[in-house]
Structures are given as structure tokens and as C-alpha cells.
Design a protein around this motif. Sequence first.
Motif, PDB file in Angstrom:
ATOM      1  N   TYR A  99       1.079  -1.359   0.044  1.00 24.41           N
ATOM      2  CA  TYR A  99      -0.221   0.172   0.594  1.00 24.41           C
ATOM      3  C   TYR A  99       1.046   1.410   0.056  1.00 24.41           C
ATOM      4  CZ  TYR A  99       1.091   1.191   4.867  1.00 24.41           C
ATOM      5  OH  TYR A  99       1.463   1.234   5.972  1.00 24.41           O
ATOM      6  N   PHE A 100       0.713   2.587  -0.968  1.00 23.03           N
ATOM      7  CA  PHE A 100       0.857   3.454  -0.825  1.00 23.03           C
ATOM      8  C   PHE A 100       0.254   4.837  -0.427  1.00 23.03           C
ATOM      9  CE2 PHE A 100       3.475   7.502  -2.873  1.00 23.03           C
ATOM     10  CZ  PHE A 100       4.092   6.668  -2.710  1.00 23.03           C
ATOM     11  N   VAL A 101       0.440   5.632   0.902  1.00 24.71           N
ATOM     12  CA  VAL A 101      -0.429   6.387   0.920  1.00 24.71           C
ATOM     13  C   VAL A 101       0.438   8.112   0.768  1.00 24.71           C
ATOM     14  CG1 VAL A 101      -1.815   8.323   2.445  1.00 24.71           C
ATOM     15  CG2 VAL A 101      -1.154   5.635   2.934  1.00 24.71           C
ATOM     16  N   ASN A 102      -0.155   8.911  -0.740  1.00 25.70           N
ATOM     17  CA  ASN A 102       0.997   9.776  -1.162  1.00 25.70           C
ATOM     18  C   ASN A 102       0.114  11.250  -0.801  1.00 25.70           C
ATOM     19  OD1 ASN A 102       1.617  11.987  -2.681  1.00 25.70           O
ATOM     20  ND2 ASN A 102       1.343  10.987  -4.968  1.00 25.70           N
ATOM     21  N   CYS A 103       0.846  11.761   0.120  1.00 25.28           N
ATOM     22  CA  CYS A 103       0.045  12.884   0.658  1.00 25.28           C
ATOM     23  C   CYS A 103       0.034  14.398   0.537  1.00 25.28           C
ATOM     24  CB  CYS A 103       1.009  13.343   2.421  1.00 25.28           C
ATOM     25  SG  CYS A 103       0.240  12.072   3.744  1.00 25.28           S
ATOM     26  N   GLY A 104       0.386  14.441  -0.739  1.00 25.30           N
ATOM     27  CA  GLY A 104       0.947  15.181  -2.060  1.00 25.30           C
ATOM     28  C   GLY A 104      -0.049  15.853  -2.803  1.00 25.30           C
ATOM     29  N   LEU A 105      -0.969  14.097  -2.233  1.00 22.38           N
ATOM     30  CA  LEU A 105      -2.280  14.511  -3.466  1.00 22.38           C
ATOM     31  C   LEU A 105      -3.352  14.811  -2.297  1.00 22.38           C
ATOM     32  CD1 LEU A 105      -1.968  11.539  -5.315  1.00 22.38           C
ATOM     33  CD2 LEU A 105      -1.533  13.714  -6.074  1.00 22.38           C
ATOM     34  N   PHE A 106      -3.393  15.833  -1.678  1.00 17.47           N
ATOM     35  CA  PHE A 106      -4.700  16.360  -0.595  1.00 17.47           C
ATOM     36  C   PHE A 106      -4.073  18.116  -1.234  1.00 17.47           C
ATOM     37  CE2 PHE A 106      -4.176  13.275   2.703  1.00 17.47           C
ATOM     38  CZ  PHE A 106      -5.450  13.211   2.696  1.00 17.47           C
ATOM     39  N   SER A 107      -4.461  18.431  -2.418  1.00 15.17           N
ATOM     40  CA  SER A 107      -4.296  19.043  -3.594  1.00 15.17           C
ATOM     41  C   SER A 107      -5.319  19.860  -4.004  1.00 15.17           C
ATOM     42  CB  SER A 107      -2.629  18.532  -4.233  1.00 15.17           C
ATOM     43  OG  SER A 107      -3.315  17.829  -4.886  1.00 15.17           O
ATOM     44  N   ARG A 108      -6.660  19.699  -3.531  1.00 16.97           N
ATOM     45  CA  ARG A 108      -7.706  20.044  -4.472  1.00 16.97           C
ATOM     46  C   ARG A 108      -8.284  20.473  -2.588  1.00 16.97           C
ATOM     47  NH1 ARG A 108      -7.673  15.707  -6.841  1.00 16.97           N
ATOM     48  NH2 ARG A 108     -10.013  15.162  -6.342  1.00 16.97           N
ATOM     49  N   ALA A 109      -9.446  21.481  -2.537  1.00 16.94           N
ATOM     50  CA  ALA A 109     -10.494  22.151  -1.829  1.00 16.94           C
ATOM     51  C   ALA A 109     -10.902  21.113  -0.934  1.00 16.94           C
ATOM     52  CB  ALA A 109     -11.606  23.186  -1.934  1.00 16.94           C
ATOM     53  N   ARG A 110     -11.634  19.907  -1.418  1.00 21.09           N
ATOM     54  CA  ARG A 110     -11.979  19.227  -0.357  1.00 21.09           C
ATOM     55  C   ARG A 110     -11.450  17.609  -0.133  1.00 21.09           C
ATOM     56  NH1 ARG A 110     -14.084  14.475  -3.189  1.00 21.09           N
ATOM     57  NH2 ARG A 110     -12.857  14.227  -5.486  1.00 21.09           N
TER      58      ARG A 110
ATOM     59  N   GLY B 136       4.419  21.520   5.156  1.00 21.89           N
ATOM     60  CA  GLY B 136       4.169  21.945   6.688  1.00 21.89           C
ATOM     61  C   GLY B 136       3.156  22.902   6.762  1.00 21.89           C
ATOM     62  N   ILE B 137       2.973  23.719   5.364  1.00 26.08           N
ATOM     63  CA  ILE B 137       2.981  25.255   5.463  1.00 26.08           C
ATOM     64  C   ILE B 137       1.465  25.133   5.254  1.00 26.08           C
ATOM     65  CG2 ILE B 137       3.051  27.298   4.443  1.00 26.08           C
ATOM     66  CD1 ILE B 137       6.168  26.393   3.447  1.00 26.08           C
ATOM     67  N   PRO B 138       0.626  24.417   4.363  1.00 22.79           N
ATOM     68  CA  PRO B 138      -0.681  24.485   4.171  1.00 22.79           C
ATOM     69  C   PRO B 138      -1.808  23.833   4.619  1.00 22.79           C
ATOM     70  CG  PRO B 138       0.743  23.052   2.071  1.00 22.79           C
ATOM     71  CD  PRO B 138       0.973  24.167   3.052  1.00 22.79           C
ATOM     72  N   LEU B 139      -0.412  22.380   5.826  1.00 25.23           N
ATOM     73  CA  LEU B 139      -1.490  21.915   6.739  1.00 25.23           C
ATOM     74  C   LEU B 139      -1.051  23.112   7.958  1.00 25.23           C
ATOM     75  CD1 LEU B 139       1.082  18.779   6.653  1.00 25.23           C
ATOM     76  CD2 LEU B 139      -1.712  19.228   5.806  1.00 25.23           C
ATOM     77  N   ALA B 140      -0.081  23.803   8.703  1.00 27.21           N
ATOM     78  CA  ALA B 140      -0.424  24.420   9.439  1.00 27.21           C
ATOM     79  C   ALA B 140      -1.033  25.399   9.022  1.00 27.21           C
ATOM     80  CB  ALA B 140       0.760  24.971   9.514  1.00 27.21           C
ATOM     81  N   ALA B 141      -1.542  26.263   8.336  1.00 22.71           N
ATOM     82  CA  ALA B 141      -2.699  27.281   8.032  1.00 22.71           C
ATOM     83  C   ALA B 141      -4.363  26.662   7.912  1.00 22.71           C
ATOM     84  CB  ALA B 141      -2.312  28.257   6.736  1.00 22.71           C
ATOM     85  N   THR B 142      -3.941  25.629   6.930  1.00 20.55           N
ATOM     86  CA  THR B 142      -5.705  24.922   7.329  1.00 20.55           C
ATOM     87  C   THR B 142      -6.230  23.951   8.847  1.00 20.55           C
ATOM     88  OG1 THR B 142      -5.163  23.235   6.476  1.00 20.55           O
ATOM     89  CG2 THR B 142      -5.890  25.183   4.701  1.00 20.55           C
ATOM     90  N   THR B 143      -5.404  23.491   8.955  1.00 20.52           N
ATOM     91  CA  THR B 143      -5.710  22.994  10.448  1.00 20.52           C
ATOM     92  C   THR B 143      -6.101  24.226  11.249  1.00 20.52           C
ATOM     93  OG1 THR B 143      -3.855  20.816   9.770  1.00 20.52           O
ATOM     94  CG2 THR B 143      -4.975  21.436  12.234  1.00 20.52           C
ATOM     95  N   ALA B 144      -5.003  25.469  11.668  1.00 21.16           N
ATOM     96  CA  ALA B 144      -5.225  26.090  12.565  1.00 21.16           C
ATOM     97  C   ALA B 144      -7.207  26.695  12.413  1.00 21.16           C
ATOM     98  CB  ALA B 144      -4.567  27.529  12.319  1.00 21.16           C
ATOM     99  N   GLU B 145      -7.029  26.826  10.993  1.00 16.51           N
ATOM    100  CA  GLU B 145      -8.696  27.343  10.797  1.00 16.51           C
ATOM    101  C   GLU B 145      -9.601  26.306  11.665  1.00 16.51           C
ATOM    102  OE1 GLU B 145     -11.872  28.109   9.300  1.00 16.51           O
ATOM    103  OE2 GLU B 145     -11.091  26.271   8.544  1.00 16.51           O
ATOM    104  N   LYS B 146      -9.694  24.997  11.406  1.00 19.52           N
ATOM    105  CA  LYS B 146      -9.953  23.901  11.582  1.00 19.52           C
ATOM    106  C   LYS B 146     -10.189  23.891  13.070  1.00 19.52           C
ATOM    107  CE  LYS B 146     -12.080  22.903   7.239  1.00 19.52           C
ATOM    108  NZ  LYS B 146     -10.935  23.487   6.418  1.00 19.52           N
ATOM    109  N   LEU B 147      -9.510  23.593  13.725  1.00 18.32           N
ATOM    110  CA  LEU B 147      -9.145  24.123  15.528  1.00 18.32           C
ATOM    111  C   LEU B 147     -10.614  24.741  15.666  1.00 18.32           C
ATOM    112  CD1 LEU B 147      -5.817  23.435  16.023  1.00 18.32           C
ATOM    113  CD2 LEU B 147      -7.042  21.857  16.795  1.00 18.32           C
ATOM    114  N   ALA B 148     -10.276  26.074  15.318  1.00 19.84           N
ATOM    115  CA  ALA B 148     -11.110  27.184  15.655  1.00 19.84           C
ATOM    116  C   ALA B 148     -12.447  26.282  15.521  1.00 19.84           C
ATOM    117  CB  ALA B 148     -11.088  28.766  15.097  1.00 19.84           C
ATOM    118  N   GLY B 149     -13.266  26.130  14.376  1.00 23.27           N
ATOM    119  CA  GLY B 149     -14.877  25.480  14.132  1.00 23.27           C
ATOM    120  C   GLY B 149     -14.709  24.468  15.375  1.00 23.27           C
ATOM    121  N   VAL B 150     -13.532  24.226  15.544  1.00 23.40           N
ATOM    122  CA  VAL B 150     -13.716  22.474  16.631  1.00 23.40           C
ATOM    123  C   VAL B 150     -14.464  22.998  17.726  1.00 23.40           C
ATOM    124  CG1 VAL B 150     -13.159  20.432  18.197  1.00 23.40           C
ATOM    125  CG2 VAL B 150     -12.876  20.854  15.260  1.00 23.40           C
TER     126      VAL B 150
END
Length: 244
Positions: free
Chosen positions: A41-52, A87-101
Motif C-alpha cells: 500500500y502507499f499513501v501519497n499525502c502530496g495529493l491532498f491538493s484540492r479544496a475538499r 507543512g505550510i498549508p497543513l499548519a494554516a488550514t488546521t489552525a482554521e479548522k481547530l477554531a471551528g472545532v
Amino acid sequence: MASSSNELLPAWKSELISLCLGSGILTFGSFTLKSKRVSPYFVNCGLFSRARLIRAISQAYALTLDAHAKTTPEWSFDVLFGPAYKGIPLAATTAEKLAGVDEQKWGDMGYSFNRKEVKDHGEGGLMVGESMKGKKVVIIDDVITAGTAIREAIDIIKAQGGELVGIVVAIDRQEKMPSASEKEGKGDDGLPRGSAIGEVKRETGVPVLAVLTLTDLIQAMQQMGRGEEVKQMEEYYAKYKPTD
């Protein structure tokens, strides 16, 4: 331990794994890793590249961090640090989602990231975003392989006057670190070794959280009735399971 189970995964994990399958982020076959191991199996985290997709993974990071904070009341953090570049987009988007939680708890969460090269004009410097000086910092990244990138991130945090209190990654493959002989393509020597995540935990003394683990993937595949994938992942785990 990575094994099949009748225990149901949390709904958000099942949904994330289904999304990864449908988007080609999680694939099955024969994949030669950097360690020269052949993984089913392989998980390509680089493909988390679209909005959804980035919405789904950042929400998953936020839920993972929030859950750990709820079960460990003495644990807290002030800044998410996303090492360049993944890590750059992950930090920004996760900070926003934390506020939503939990707006009251996480609404003032800061995030920061580094430049690969120090900027010598404008505001200048190595860092962008929230200052880490005197603050508790969690590193957010996609994976830990040999741990080299994480150690570099820890050095940056220390240099900026921050205190590392945790690390969160997308996937824990739950396998032992490769030997020197494996890296040279000579095969596994069969000696006991811990995982990369376990090694980082021992070195840093901070929690290392994972959004998904190999155990999660096995459970999800079992619940989908994909027995062949379950068998292959369990055989792979049995061959490369860590000692920690």
C-alpha cells in the motif's frame, strides 16, 4: 498492534479513508519505498491538493489534536509549526479548522512556518507567521520516515525560543526503521528495531500523534470487505513490525 478488528472506526476516520481511496491518495499494489522495502500500500499525502481534500485532512488533524487535548488536560499548545514545504498549508488550514472545532479554546491558535532560504529584504528573516518565542509549539507534517526533517524542525523551534510539546503527522505506518543493509538494497537483517515515530518519541519526550495508522487502514479495509488488501497489509506488518 496492526491487525484486523471488529471494532468500528470513528466515522470521520472511515470517511477520510474512503476519500483517500476514491482520490488515489491511498492505493494498493506493489510499491518500492525509499527503504527498498516493497509495500502493498502507499499513501501519497502530496495529493491532498484540492479544496475538499485539504478540508478533509485539515479537519482530521484538528480532531486528532483536540481529542488528545481533551484526554490529556495538562497538555496544551499555542502555535502550530509547519515545516517548509508540505507543512505550510497543513499548519494554516488546521489552525482554521481547530477554531471551528472549539472557538473558545482554539480561536486564537497561531501558526508559523519557515522559509527554505532566509529573506534579506522586506520583513526579512527565516520565519513567517506567529512568533514561537516563549510559546508551546506542535509540529505538523505529513509523515515521519527517518526523523531527519522532524529533527531539523525541532532545531528551528529551539532557535526561535519555542518549546516543543508535540508532533502530529498524517500517517503512522507502524513499521520498524530500515537497517543500513536495507537502504543498500540487501534486505532486512531481521534484528529488532523500533519505529521512526517511537524513536522520535524517545528522543523528544513529547507525544507523537497520527491521524491514521496502519491499524486504521486494516480495519477500514476489513469493514469494506476487501480481504485481500487486509491480508497483504497484515503480512507486511508481521514482517516489519517495530519493537516499540
